[in-house]
Motif scaffolding. Structure first.
Motif, mmCIF file in Angstrom:
data_model
loop_
_atom_site.group_PDB
_atom_site.id
_atom_site.type_symbol
_atom_site.label_atom_id
_atom_site.label_comp_id
_atom_site.label_asym_id
_atom_site.label_seq_id
_atom_site.Cartn_x
_atom_site.Cartn_y
_atom_site.Cartn_z
ATOM 1 N N VAL A 6 0.798 -1.259 0.126
ATOM 2 C CA VAL A 6 0.033 -0.099 0.375
ATOM 3 C C VAL A 6 1.257 1.131 -0.037
ATOM 4 N N ILE A 7 1.852 1.229 0.765
ATOM 5 C CA ILE A 7 2.435 2.756 0.742
ATOM 6 C C ILE A 7 3.963 2.740 -0.794
ATOM 7 N N ARG A 8 3.879 1.633 -0.948
ATOM 8 C CA ARG A 8 4.453 1.322 -2.800
ATOM 9 C C ARG A 8 3.348 1.954 -3.562
ATOM 10 N N LEU A 9 2.348 1.625 -3.374
ATOM 11 C CA LEU A 9 1.123 2.152 -4.371
ATOM 12 C C LEU A 9 0.690 3.627 -4.170
ATOM 13 N N ARG A 10 0.376 4.247 -2.904
ATOM 14 C CA ARG A 10 0.521 5.752 -1.977
ATOM 15 C C ARG A 10 1.611 6.324 -3.138
ATOM 16 N N LYS A 11 2.390 6.062 -3.686
ATOM 17 C CA LYS A 11 3.637 6.669 -3.726
ATOM 18 C C LYS A 11 3.390 6.610 -5.823
ATOM 19 N N LYS A 12 2.791 6.107 -6.261
ATOM 20 C CA LYS A 12 2.209 6.407 -7.843
ATOM 21 C C LYS A 12 0.615 6.752 -7.893
ATOM 22 N N SER A 13 0.935 7.742 -9.258
ATOM 23 C CA SER A 13 -0.682 8.146 -9.093
ATOM 24 C C SER A 13 -1.735 7.466 -10.275
ATOM 25 N N ALA A 14 -2.494 7.781 -9.745
ATOM 26 C CA ALA A 14 -3.948 7.148 -9.564
ATOM 27 C C ALA A 14 -3.587 6.942 -11.166
ATOM 28 N N GLN A 15 -2.715 7.009 -12.092
ATOM 29 C CA GLN A 15 -3.734 7.115 -13.885
ATOM 30 C C GLN A 15 -2.158 5.264 -13.541
ATOM 31 N N GLU A 16 -1.064 6.129 -12.757
ATOM 32 C CA GLU A 16 -0.109 4.513 -13.330
ATOM 33 C C GLU A 16 -0.354 3.877 -12.361
ATOM 34 N N ARG A 17 -1.204 3.530 -10.989
ATOM 35 C CA ARG A 17 -1.886 3.034 -10.836
ATOM 36 C C ARG A 17 -2.898 1.874 -11.100
ATOM 37 N N ARG A 18 -3.675 2.110 -12.503
ATOM 38 C CA ARG A 18 -4.306 1.851 -13.271
ATOM 39 C C ARG A 18 -2.827 0.728 -14.556
ATOM 40 N N GLU A 19 -2.671 1.565 -14.599
ATOM 41 C CA GLU A 19 -2.084 0.741 -15.420
ATOM 42 C C GLU A 19 -1.315 -0.518 -14.798
ATOM 43 N N LEU A 20 -0.720 0.333 -14.002
ATOM 44 C CA LEU A 20 0.190 -1.313 -13.374
ATOM 45 C C LEU A 20 -1.025 -2.327 -12.986
ATOM 46 N N GLU A 21 -2.665 -2.060 -12.897
ATOM 47 C CA GLU A 21 -3.340 -3.232 -12.910
ATOM 48 C C GLU A 21 -3.849 -3.490 -13.539
ATOM 49 N N GLU A 22 -3.763 -3.171 -14.561
ATOM 50 C CA GLU A 22 -4.392 -3.091 -15.743
ATOM 51 C C GLU A 22 -3.083 -4.102 -16.247
ATOM 52 N N ALA A 23 -2.247 -3.777 -16.442
ATOM 53 C CA ALA A 23 -0.852 -4.717 -17.124
ATOM 54 C C ALA A 23 -0.669 -6.207 -16.003
ATOM 55 N N THR A 24 -1.041 -5.815 -14.829
ATOM 56 C CA THR A 24 -0.760 -7.475 -13.588
ATOM 57 C C THR A 24 -1.686 -8.133 -14.156
ATOM 58 N N ASP A 25 -3.454 -7.543 -14.440
ATOM 59 C CA ASP A 25 -4.524 -8.429 -14.933
ATOM 60 C C ASP A 25 -4.192 -8.591 -16.422
ATOM 61 N N MET A 26 -3.676 -8.464 -17.191
ATOM 62 C CA MET A 26 -3.324 -8.979 -18.442
ATOM 63 C C MET A 26 -2.392 -10.411 -18.407
ATOM 64 N N TYR A 27 -1.477 -9.944 -17.558
ATOM 65 C CA TYR A 27 -0.678 -11.176 -17.511
ATOM 66 C C TYR A 27 -0.728 -12.410 -16.825
ATOM 67 N N LYS A 28 -1.391 -11.859 -15.221
ATOM 68 C CA LYS A 28 -2.392 -12.985 -14.585
ATOM 69 C C LYS A 28 -3.237 -13.908 -15.706
ATOM 70 N N HIS A 29 -3.922 -12.936 -16.800
ATOM 71 C CA HIS A 29 -4.854 -14.066 -17.406
ATOM 72 C C HIS A 29 -4.083 -14.826 -18.688
ATOM 73 N N ALA A 30 -2.870 -14.192 -18.887
ATOM 74 C CA ALA A 30 -2.281 -14.824 -19.764
ATOM 75 C C ALA A 30 -1.515 -16.169 -19.321
ATOM 76 N N LEU A 31 -1.646 -15.766 -18.190
ATOM 77 C CA LEU A 31 -0.699 -17.633 -17.190
ATOM 78 C C LEU A 31 -1.634 -18.145 -16.317
ATOM 79 N N GLY A 32 -3.080 -17.923 -16.396
ATOM 80 C CA GLY A 32 -3.949 -18.555 -16.179
ATOM 81 C C GLY A 32 -4.233 -18.626 -14.783
ATOM 82 N N MET A 33 -3.710 -17.065 -14.354
ATOM 83 C CA MET A 33 -3.987 -17.597 -12.930
ATOM 84 C C MET A 33 -5.387 -17.100 -12.428
ATOM 85 N N GLU A 34 -5.975 -16.412 -13.172
ATOM 86 C CA GLU A 34 -7.982 -15.708 -13.091
ATOM 87 C C GLU A 34 -8.793 -16.734 -12.993
#
Length: 76
Positions: free
Chosen positions: A48-76
Motif C-alpha cells: 500500500v505504501i508503494r502504491l500510494r507513491k504512484k498517481s491514480a493513472q500509474e496505479r490503473r496502468e499497473l493494475e491493467e498490466a498485472t491483470d493482463m499478465y495473470k490472465h495470460a498465465l491462467g491465474m484468474e
C-alpha cells in the motif's frame, strides 16, 4: 588546498546523512514490528505504501498490466 577541505566537508556530510538514514530505517523497522504484533499484514502495508507513491493513472496502468499478465498465465 580548498578542494581538499571541500571534499572532506562533502564526505562528512554524507556520513552524517548515512547515520541519519540508518536511524530512520531502524525506526521504520520498529513501526512495522509494532504493526505486525498488532495483527496487521506488513507485506500488504508495504505494498500500500508503494502504491500510494504512484498517481491514480500509474496505479490503473499497473493494475491493467498485472491483470493482463495473470490472465495470460491462467491465474484468474
Amino acid at each position: 588546498m580548498e578542494s581538499n577541505a571541500q571534499l572532506k566537508q562533502f564526505i562528512e556530510q554524507m556520513e552524517r546523512q548515512n547515520e541519519e538514514k540508518a536511524e530512520i530505517n531502524e525506526n521504520i523497522k520498529d513501526i512495522f514490528a509494532v504493526a505486525k504484533s498488532s495483527g496487521f499484514d506488513t507485506k500488504a502495508m508495504r505494498e500500500v505504501i508503494r502504491l500510494r507513491k504512484k498517481s491514480a493513472q500509474e496505479r490503473r496502468e499497473l493494475e491493467e498490466a498485472t491483470d493482463m499478465y495473470k490472465h495470460a498465465l491462467g491465474m484468474e
